[in-house]
Design an enzyme around this catalytic site. Structure first.
Site, short mmCIF file in Angstrom:
data_model
loop_
_atom_site.label_atom_id
_atom_site.label_comp_id
_atom_site.label_asym_id
_atom_site.label_seq_id
_atom_site.Cartn_x
_atom_site.Cartn_y
_atom_site.Cartn_z
CG HIS A 147 -14.10 2.52 2.82
ND1 HIS A 147 -14.14 1.94 4.06
CD2 HIS A 147 -12.76 2.50 2.56
CE1 HIS A 147 -12.63 1.31 4.23
NE2 HIS A 147 -11.93 1.73 3.46
CG ASP A 183 -9.03 -2.83 2.10
OD1 ASP A 183 -8.58 -2.19 2.96
OD2 ASP A 183 -9.00 -2.51 0.91
CG HIS A 185 -8.25 0.89 5.33
ND1 HIS A 185 -7.46 0.30 4.31
CD2 HIS A 185 -7.60 1.64 6.37
CE1 HIS A 185 -6.31 1.26 4.40
NE2 HIS A 185 -6.31 2.16 5.48
CG ASP A 272 -5.13 -2.18 2.22
OD1 ASP A 272 -5.83 -3.52 2.46
OD2 ASP A 272 -5.98 -1.28 1.94
#
Length: 403
Positions: A147, A183, A185, A272
């Site tokens: 990120h 991921d 995200h 996740d």
């Protein structure tokens, strides 16, 4: 050999994560290096992580140079200043503009700069070992800070080690890189680093940004300028389950790899998207963490002569999900014989009896005892057909620009 850059007989290496153990915001922060300790413990109890597979990261000085190349000078200077035991009040007052405020998701901490450079040093070592031919595959679980942006931190990520490794591969080896982000995200930082680069293809599968941080990663994000067409986002509906997730992933990655023909694959393996994870809304089981590495491995063998670098990432059910998911990744990369049992036994077979011996107040009383989940025991997810149909439509739109 451990502690040196070796001439390897083994074709899969594990980058030593201990130097990256200082990357810890606080004892109660969800992004905690304890996740890696638990994974190593599980693998050692299976006899799957011999010392001769463990390789040292790059020297910090070399990694620091790459970090300074990809991140803006004022950001790095601020991160260094905030890494002091007692940073100057003037610097602290500027922390928010760089995403490093004390009460934010990515708070500054003593030694932060050195700790994050150590993370990048591991990912650089993995990339160099594979691209140079000293190894075919390399895993660095402390990496995957996807990120971070050139000018600020975001989402638990201070510097972007994945972007550093890809930049290194481009600069030193002129390699065409396929970056795969699993991921939950969106892998926004890596995407924007290379959004105009036609020689880096970024593919991210994640929960839709309509409901989840960082609020990006939609099908219309396809790259820009000369990099248009070198970006693909699979934006999955909340409560997506295994079959729909894997169907979208396998179709997309097969088509991308065939069209793009990379020299090396770099993948990020945040785990996740599991139903137990507290920070997302996807309802997948451990099955996707067995299947996705298998798919990537097959594509690496087909298109990159086996060259594959894997990094860690998110994953916030520290006990029930992360160790199993990351262990399955290593078992696939290293071709361990335990996979035969996992692929044939009910729920993958039993985990070692004494796992895990770690004692912690956060340790749940109901640790899983099998590699995979018995989803027959889970409550059926409502709207399954509707969710699957929406994901299928999204996939068709996302793939329109892939030849």
């Amino acid at each position: 050999m451990k502690g040196r850059r070796p001439s390897l007989s083994s074709r899969t290496i594990w980058i030593n994560n201990k130097p990256s153990g200082r990357y810890c915001f606080s004892e109660d922060h969800p992004f905690h290096p304890f996740r890696i300790e638990l994974t190593e413990d599980l693998l050692r109890r299976c006899g799957a992580l011999p010392d001769e597979r463990i390789v040292a990261p790059f020297p910090l000085e070399e990694a620091d140079q790459v970090i300074r190349k990809i991140h803006r000078k004022d950001y790095v200077d601020t991160a260094i200043a905030l890494s002091a035991a007692n940073p100057d009040a003037r610097i602290v007052s500027n922390a928010e503009q760089y995403g490093l405020e004390a009460d934010g998701d990515t708070p500054y901490f003593p030694g932060m700069h050195e700790a994050t450079v150590a993370v990048a040093a591991g990912s650089l070592a993995a990339a160099d070992a594979v691209m140079s031919g000293r190894a075919d595959r390399a895993l660095h679980l402390a990496g995957g800070l996807h990120h971070a942006f050139p000018n600020r931190s975001s989402g638990f990520c201070v510097y972007n080690d994945a972007a550093a490794a890809i930049t290194y591969l481009r600069d030193k080896y002129k390699a065409r890189v396929l970056y795969i982000d699993t991921d939950v995200h969106h892998g926004d930082g890596v995407q924007w680093f290379f959004y105009t680069d036609p020689d880096v293809f970024t593919l991210s599968i994640h929960e839709t940004g309509k409901f989840l941080f960082p609020g990006s990663g939609f099908a219309h994000e396809r790259g820009d300028s000369s990099g248009y067409g070198s970006c693909l986002n699979l934006s999955m509906e909340p409560y997506t389950e295994d079959d729909s997730w894997l169907d979208c992933f396998s179709q997309a990655i097969e088509k991308v790899a065939h069209a793009y023909r990379p020299d090396i694959i770099v993948s990020q393996h945040g785990c996740d998207a599991h139903a137990f994870d507290p920070l997302a809304h996807i309802h997948c089981s451990m099955r996707i963490y067995r299947e996705m590495p298998k798919i990537i491995h097959r594509l690496a063998d087909r298109y990159t002569e086996g060259k594959w670098v894997a990094l860690g990432g998110g994953g916030y059910d520290h006990w029930r999900v992360v160790p199993r998911a990351w262990s399955l990744l290593w078992l696939e990369m290293s071709g361990h014989s335990l996979l035969t049992q996992i692929d044939s036994a009910f729920c993958g077979g039993l985990l070692p009896e004494q796992w895990s011996a770690f004692q912690s107040p956060s340790k749940p009383s109901d640790l899983p005892n099998t590699w995979l989940d018995d989803v027959a025991c889970w409550i059926p997810m409502p709207r399954r057909a509707e969710i699957t149909a929406k994901n299928k439509t999204m996939l068709e739109i996302a793939l329109q620009h892939i030849g």
